[in-house]
Scaffold this motif. Sequence first.
Motif, short mmCIF file in Angstrom:
data_model
loop_
_atom_site.label_atom_id
_atom_site.label_comp_id
_atom_site.label_asym_id
_atom_site.label_seq_id
_atom_site.Cartn_x
_atom_site.Cartn_y
_atom_site.Cartn_z
N LEU A 91 -40.99 -82.34 81.91
CA LEU A 91 -40.56 -82.12 80.52
C LEU A 91 -40.34 -80.63 80.21
O LEU A 91 -40.16 -80.27 79.04
N ASP A 92 -40.35 -79.80 81.25
CA ASP A 92 -40.06 -78.37 81.07
C ASP A 92 -41.01 -77.68 80.10
O ASP A 92 -40.62 -76.72 79.44
N LYS A 143 -41.40 -73.92 80.40
CA LYS A 143 -40.36 -72.98 79.93
C LYS A 143 -40.88 -72.18 78.73
O LYS A 143 -40.47 -71.05 78.51
N LEU A 196 -38.81 -68.36 77.95
CA LEU A 196 -37.97 -68.19 76.77
C LEU A 196 -38.56 -67.20 75.77
O LEU A 196 -37.83 -66.48 75.10
N GLN A 224 -37.86 -63.70 76.89
CA GLN A 224 -36.43 -63.39 76.72
C GLN A 224 -36.06 -63.25 75.24
O GLN A 224 -34.89 -63.06 74.90
N GLU A 261 -36.16 -65.55 72.99
CA GLU A 261 -35.36 -66.69 72.54
C GLU A 261 -36.17 -67.78 71.85
O GLU A 261 -35.64 -68.86 71.58
N ARG A 277 -37.82 -70.95 62.10
CA ARG A 277 -36.71 -71.23 61.19
C ARG A 277 -36.22 -69.99 60.45
O ARG A 277 -35.13 -69.98 59.92
N THR A 331 -40.10 -74.93 64.07
CA THR A 331 -40.39 -74.14 65.27
C THR A 331 -39.55 -74.73 66.42
O THR A 331 -38.99 -75.82 66.28
N PRO A 332 -39.54 -74.05 67.58
CA PRO A 332 -38.79 -74.65 68.71
C PRO A 332 -39.49 -75.88 69.31
O PRO A 332 -38.89 -76.59 70.10
N MET A 333 -40.75 -76.13 68.95
CA MET A 333 -41.48 -77.27 69.53
C MET A 333 -40.86 -78.59 69.06
O MET A 333 -40.91 -78.94 67.88
N ALA A 334 -40.27 -79.29 70.05
CA ALA A 334 -39.52 -80.51 69.73
C ALA A 334 -40.42 -81.73 69.80
O ALA A 334 -41.56 -81.67 70.27
#
Lengths: 271, 242
Positions: free
Chosen positions: A181-182, A185, A197, A200, A202, A206, A242-245
Amino acid sequence: MPFLSAPMWHSNRTHRFRLFVLLMGLIVGFFACPSPSSATEPQADLSASISRGQQLYQRACILCHGKAGDGDGPDAFYLGAYSAPRPRAFTEGEYKFRSTPSGELPTDSDLLETITNGIPGFMPFFSSLAESDRWDIVAYIKQFSPIFQETDKRTPIVLPPGPLPPNRESINRGHELYTLLDCEKCHSPLAIAPNGLYEQGELRDRRELDILPPDLSKPASFKNGHRPQDIAQSIMTGLDGTPMASFRETLPRPEDIWHLVNYVLSFSRPQ
Amino acid sequence: MNNSRTPLKLFKRGFLPVGIVFLVSLLSPVHAENLETNTLRGKILYHGAIPPPEEHIIKQDAEVCGKTRQIIPVTISQDGGLQRAVVSVEGMNSGSPQKRPPLILRNDKCQFFPDLGIALVKQPLEVQNLDSILHNTHIRTKKRAFINVVLLPQSKGIKKVIKKPGPMTIACNKHPFMEGFIHVFDHPYHAITNTQGAFTIPNLPPGTHTLSLWHKTLGTIQRTVTLPQKDGTLLNIEFPAP
């Protein structure tokens, strides 16, 4: 006969007419009269609750969340004006900590839970307030965004039966999933330092502010709680804003969530 | 006395005249007037500065996504026609939209297809991953997440019904060079400009309308236009430089 029949016919018509009027009266009366549990009473209760919630909010919450509920109170600056996480902007109706699917509003119980338990390192817990007071705050903060009035249903997700015992087999399966599930990363293979990420530049929230993934070896710092069911919920619902999906529809098998939780908790357990 | 109350006669006396009046009313000029529509045809022009393309060096999954990706901020035709602008009529609401098949959003070679799409309220959105790598699809409205999900390689669709009108952005947290846009409407009066910057919005009631023009780099503007009763004029609308 005509002499007799006419009044009889007349009395039948009158009788039927009276019955009809009576029946209509009953029907109209049934719908027109307010029932004992009239809608006005909960409304009165709600506005009293909002009013009490406002008083409590102005004492306990306003410094970080702001008078307008936009997450920009005077103390919010000291939390790090240019880094995430920032205090919740209730005006925007987006919540990280929910039991509901990605993109949905939290339930009232979710809001109560955050107020009760606080957020480690960021928000104090308010379990010392009476439960009714905490419910009043829930009622008040929902007023900041019209979206709570527009949304009729907020249904929590259902976690599969668990947690499962954190045995070697489960942790190994959790490790497989962590790679598949990456997760690394954002959370790095050792789960301690952020990498990939984030380094970087990235990973942003929001507001386009850099957001640091948690140190998975320190569960006490997990903002949404560190019990197995808390971690499972964070992975399944994602943390909106947040980026947490959300991984609810990504996990190959339902029980995989508990293997992943066991693997995450293994970072903080002696091997 | 009894003969005069037969069902046939009651029908003739009661329902038949009402039915005839109803049918005639359907053909009346009032209805004909309400049904009258025209087609709005126009062209969006842009003569401002064009920003240079954004070059992205791909660090994640370059074997599938390629080594670099170029994002073009503004594309115009030879005569200045602005491509890929979304034109819509404001203040229109067609009531409850009809059921529509899902809008399929594909992750394909690390690009969203469509990368500029239109959906209607109550239409389901289905996200698919055709690539051999994991993707994330993070769709946001102006203020809130619509959905933020992870898709396994070559995975089946994740569906969610769109509830509200407005623009949405699509991103992949894992591949920040991926971008896309979906515009959601609760009416059928919208279009995307073609390679010449032209658009057509049919079945629009004649009169004065406010058009909303959106472009991913140039932003959003409003313009008032008047649509005549019959025939049409080709509107030229200049999109100002941001």
